[in-house]
Design a protein around this motif. Structure first.
Motif, mmCIF file in Angstrom:
data_model
loop_
_atom_site.group_PDB
_atom_site.id
_atom_site.type_symbol
_atom_site.label_atom_id
_atom_site.label_comp_id
_atom_site.label_asym_id
_atom_site.label_seq_id
_atom_site.Cartn_x
_atom_site.Cartn_y
_atom_site.Cartn_z
ATOM 1 N N THR A 93 0.253 10.508 6.598
ATOM 2 C CA THR A 93 1.670 10.359 6.935
ATOM 3 C C THR A 93 1.843 9.687 8.290
ATOM 4 O OG1 THR A 93 2.196 12.349 5.657
ATOM 5 C CG2 THR A 93 3.845 11.596 7.244
ATOM 6 N N GLN A 94 1.055 10.107 9.264
ATOM 7 C CA GLN A 94 1.128 9.487 10.587
ATOM 8 C C GLN A 94 0.709 8.025 10.532
ATOM 9 O OE1 GLN A 94 2.134 11.281 13.718
ATOM 10 N NE2 GLN A 94 2.532 9.084 13.895
ATOM 11 N N GLU A 95 -0.253 7.714 9.682
ATOM 12 C CA GLU A 95 -0.686 6.324 9.517
ATOM 13 C C GLU A 95 0.481 5.444 9.065
ATOM 14 O OE1 GLU A 95 -3.602 3.195 9.308
ATOM 15 O OE2 GLU A 95 -3.722 5.205 10.164
ATOM 16 N N VAL A 96 1.293 5.950 8.154
ATOM 17 C CA VAL A 96 2.444 5.177 7.671
ATOM 18 C C VAL A 96 3.482 5.017 8.774
ATOM 19 C CG1 VAL A 96 4.307 5.108 5.959
ATOM 20 C CG2 VAL A 96 2.032 5.918 5.303
ATOM 21 N N LEU A 97 3.735 6.076 9.507
ATOM 22 C CA LEU A 97 4.709 5.997 10.601
ATOM 23 C C LEU A 97 4.254 5.028 11.691
ATOM 24 C CD1 LEU A 97 5.674 9.764 10.895
ATOM 25 C CD2 LEU A 97 7.165 7.901 10.144
ATOM 26 N N ASN A 98 2.951 4.889 11.870
ATOM 27 C CA ASN A 98 2.415 3.989 12.890
ATOM 28 C C ASN A 98 2.339 2.537 12.421
ATOM 29 O OD1 ASN A 98 2.048 6.189 14.563
ATOM 30 N ND2 ASN A 98 -0.141 6.385 14.167
ATOM 31 N N ALA A 99 2.424 2.318 11.115
ATOM 32 C CA ALA A 99 2.264 0.969 10.560
ATOM 33 C C ALA A 99 3.483 0.101 10.882
ATOM 34 C CB ALA A 99 2.059 1.056 9.052
ATOM 35 N N PRO A 100 3.325 -1.227 10.857
ATOM 36 C CA PRO A 100 4.479 -2.114 11.044
ATOM 37 C C PRO A 100 5.566 -1.815 10.012
ATOM 38 C CG PRO A 100 2.425 -3.358 11.146
ATOM 39 C CD PRO A 100 2.063 -1.976 10.685
ATOM 40 N N ASN B 269 0.838 -1.202 0.000
ATOM 41 C CA ASN B 269 0.000 0.000 0.000
ATOM 42 C C ASN B 269 0.872 1.251 0.000
ATOM 43 O OD1 ASN B 269 -2.469 -1.324 0.054
ATOM 44 N ND2 ASN B 269 -2.507 -1.439 2.283
ATOM 45 N N ILE B 270 0.581 2.157 -0.911
ATOM 46 C CA ILE B 270 1.186 3.489 -0.878
ATOM 47 C C ILE B 270 0.100 4.466 -0.452
ATOM 48 C CG2 ILE B 270 2.385 5.311 -2.123
ATOM 49 C CD1 ILE B 270 3.409 3.273 -4.078
ATOM 50 N N ILE B 271 0.220 4.998 0.741
ATOM 51 C CA ILE B 271 -0.772 5.951 1.239
ATOM 52 C C ILE B 271 -0.434 7.343 0.719
ATOM 53 C CG2 ILE B 271 -1.722 7.087 3.283
ATOM 54 C CD1 ILE B 271 -1.480 4.463 4.758
ATOM 55 N N PRO C 173 9.367 4.231 5.197
ATOM 56 C CA PRO C 173 9.879 4.581 6.523
ATOM 57 C C PRO C 173 11.137 3.810 6.884
ATOM 58 C CG PRO C 173 7.856 3.297 6.694
ATOM 59 C CD PRO C 173 8.028 3.621 5.250
ATOM 60 N N GLN C 174 12.020 4.477 7.590
ATOM 61 C CA GLN C 174 13.209 3.814 8.112
ATOM 62 C C GLN C 174 12.787 2.677 9.036
ATOM 63 O OE1 GLN C 174 16.403 4.317 7.469
ATOM 64 N NE2 GLN C 174 16.416 6.289 6.388
ATOM 65 N N GLY C 175 13.609 1.636 9.080
ATOM 66 C CA GLY C 175 13.326 0.494 9.938
ATOM 67 C C GLY C 175 12.785 -0.710 9.208
ATOM 68 N N VAL C 176 12.489 -0.561 7.901
ATOM 69 C CA VAL C 176 12.029 -1.718 7.135
ATOM 70 C C VAL C 176 13.218 -2.639 6.865
ATOM 71 C CG1 VAL C 176 10.182 -0.381 6.070
ATOM 72 C CG2 VAL C 176 12.385 -0.594 4.890
ATOM 73 N N PRO C 177 12.974 -3.902 6.519
ATOM 74 C CA PRO C 177 14.084 -4.816 6.241
ATOM 75 C C PRO C 177 15.012 -4.300 5.142
ATOM 76 C CG PRO C 177 12.045 -6.039 6.489
ATOM 77 C CD PRO C 177 11.667 -4.585 6.481
ATOM 78 N N GLU C 178 16.285 -4.636 5.290
ATOM 79 C CA GLU C 178 17.318 -4.170 4.363
ATOM 80 C C GLU C 178 17.031 -4.569 2.918
ATOM 81 O OE1 GLU C 178 21.571 -5.994 3.960
ATOM 82 O OE2 GLU C 178 21.599 -4.550 5.604
ATOM 83 N N GLU C 179 16.470 -5.778 2.722
ATOM 84 C CA GLU C 179 16.225 -6.240 1.358
ATOM 85 C C GLU C 179 15.139 -5.432 0.663
ATOM 86 O OE1 GLU C 179 14.206 -9.374 4.099
ATOM 87 O OE2 GLU C 179 16.062 -8.176 4.075
ATOM 88 N N VAL C 180 14.209 -4.827 1.431
ATOM 89 C CA VAL C 180 13.188 -3.962 0.831
ATOM 90 C C VAL C 180 13.857 -2.750 0.192
ATOM 91 C CG1 VAL C 180 11.185 -2.507 1.281
ATOM 92 C CG2 VAL C 180 11.402 -4.717 2.447
ATOM 93 N N VAL C 181 14.739 -2.112 0.938
ATOM 94 C CA VAL C 181 15.430 -0.915 0.449
ATOM 95 C C VAL C 181 16.312 -1.249 -0.741
ATOM 96 C CG1 VAL C 181 16.997 0.955 1.081
ATOM 97 C CG2 VAL C 181 15.351 0.098 2.753
ATOM 98 N N ALA C 182 17.072 -2.333 -0.651
ATOM 99 C CA ALA C 182 17.960 -2.713 -1.750
ATOM 100 C C ALA C 182 17.180 -2.978 -3.030
ATOM 101 C CB ALA C 182 18.761 -3.945 -1.356
#
Length: 342
Positions: free
Chosen positions: A79-86, A35-37, A260-269
């Motif tokens: 934006t806050q919804e995304v920051l609050n999401a897992p 999901n892209i909010i 958001p920062q904190g997602v798994p490394e492979e997502v970013v790569a």
């Protein structure tokens, strides 16, 4: 150097960007839709460009990438919804980077900054001052005189105080020394449509949100907030605001997708790879920009952060100057005395 020239230079350098993620990071294979909010209404600048880039990402990932409009509080609700999401990589956002970077200054999203996000920029956008086609105002000079004489009698349709259009009219009011009355909507597209219908006398939303209305003769563009003319396909060049306000501050307004920062490394790569290989070479994105008066300017990672900072600094300090700040810009590392990072 003008807005469009600067952004073009960014494109020229961005093709040489190196992936910021470790080379050995595993390729991410999502097992469900992402999901892209979009924290604004449908049809606005963020919504438009996100719906161009989402299919590019979906094709590479082999999963649906769903654009979800969640407007409210000048983009703060979504934006806050995304920051609050897992932080599992399945919830992203899209916006103007200056919004995400300065929500803490305006108090709309506490304790956040540009460094809470992995940044993927796609286009640079620019506001346009436009009026309904039957308006009494034929050029920006006439409108400027009316603002100075009639002040808050002149209504301006925007997507909110911290939106691109809201910041644009605030800047014009400061530079031109006039007052106005803002009428707010749930996105730049709705604001432009409402202005074309006569609900507001002026709009200062982005060119991409007005392009079809301008082409269709429903809005009359008076000036672009740049130091050079803007060409929208099928429309005469729109004169720069500096013809009337020579000292008006100009900074490109970059839009994109943020994870958001904190997602798994492979997502970013994986998203880094997709951005460099596919988005930065996308003909669909190039066509969108050319048709709608945007600038094709994709970048990601540290390069994206670097090109975004001028508009982030400008908007954070403008909020302070106009008394809109809840938290001092220094709390997000911006020194407004020098207009630089601390």
């Amino acid at each position: 150097m003008g807005l469009l020239t600067r952004a073009t230079l960014v494109v020229a350098t961005s093709v040489f960007a190196l992936s910021a993620a470790p080379a050995l990071a595993q390729e991410w294979q999502p097992d469900r839709p992402i999901n892209i909010i979009v924290p604004w209404g449908a049809g606005g600048s963020t919504d438009q460009v996100t719906r161009v880039t989402a299919p590019i990402i979906a094709e590479e990932l082999g999963q649906a990438v769903v654009v979800v409009n969640q407007p409210g509080a000048s983009g703060a609700v979504g934006t806050q919804e995304v920051l609050n999401a897992p932080k599992d990589g399945y919830t992203w956002t899209a916006n103007a980077i200056a919004n995400n970077a300065t929500y803490s200054v305006t108090g709309l999203v506490p304790d956040t900054s540009i460094d809470d996000w992995h940044i993927y920029l796609s286009v640079a956008n620019v506001p346009v001052v436009a009026v309904p086609s039957d308006s009494e105002f034929e050029d920006f000079g006439q409108l400027l005189e009316a603002f100075k004489e009639r002040g808050s009698e002149i209504t301006v349709g925007t997507a909110g105080v911290t939106s691109s259009g809201g910041m644009a009219i605030a800047g014009l009011g400061t530079e031109g020394d006039f007052e106005y009355r803002m009428v707010t909507y749930d996105g730049g597209g709705p604001a432009a449509i409402a202005t074309a219908a006569g609900e507001a006398m002026v709009t200062t939303q982005l060119a991409v949100e007005q392009a079809e209305l301008i082409r269709g003769g429903r809005l009359r563009p008076l000036a672009v907030l740049s130091d050079q003319p803007l060409t929208i396909e099928g429309v005469d060049p729109i004169p720069p605001i500096t013809e009337w306000l020579p000292e008006f501050p100009i900074a490109p307004d970059y839009f994109g997708i943020f994870i958001p920062q904190g997602v798994p490394e492979e997502v970013v790569a994986t998203v880094n790879r997709i951005w460099e290989e596919k988005v930065m070479n996308s003909q669909a994105l190039k066509d969108y920009a050319q048709t709608n008066g945007a600038v094709f300017a994709p970048s990601y990672g540290e390069e994206a952060r670097e090109v975004a900072m001028p508009v982030v600094i400008e908007e954070a300090c403008a909020a302070e100057e106009r008394g809109l700040e809840v938290n001092d810009p220094s709390t997000i590392g911006i020194d407004c005395e020098t207009k630089s990072e601390m």
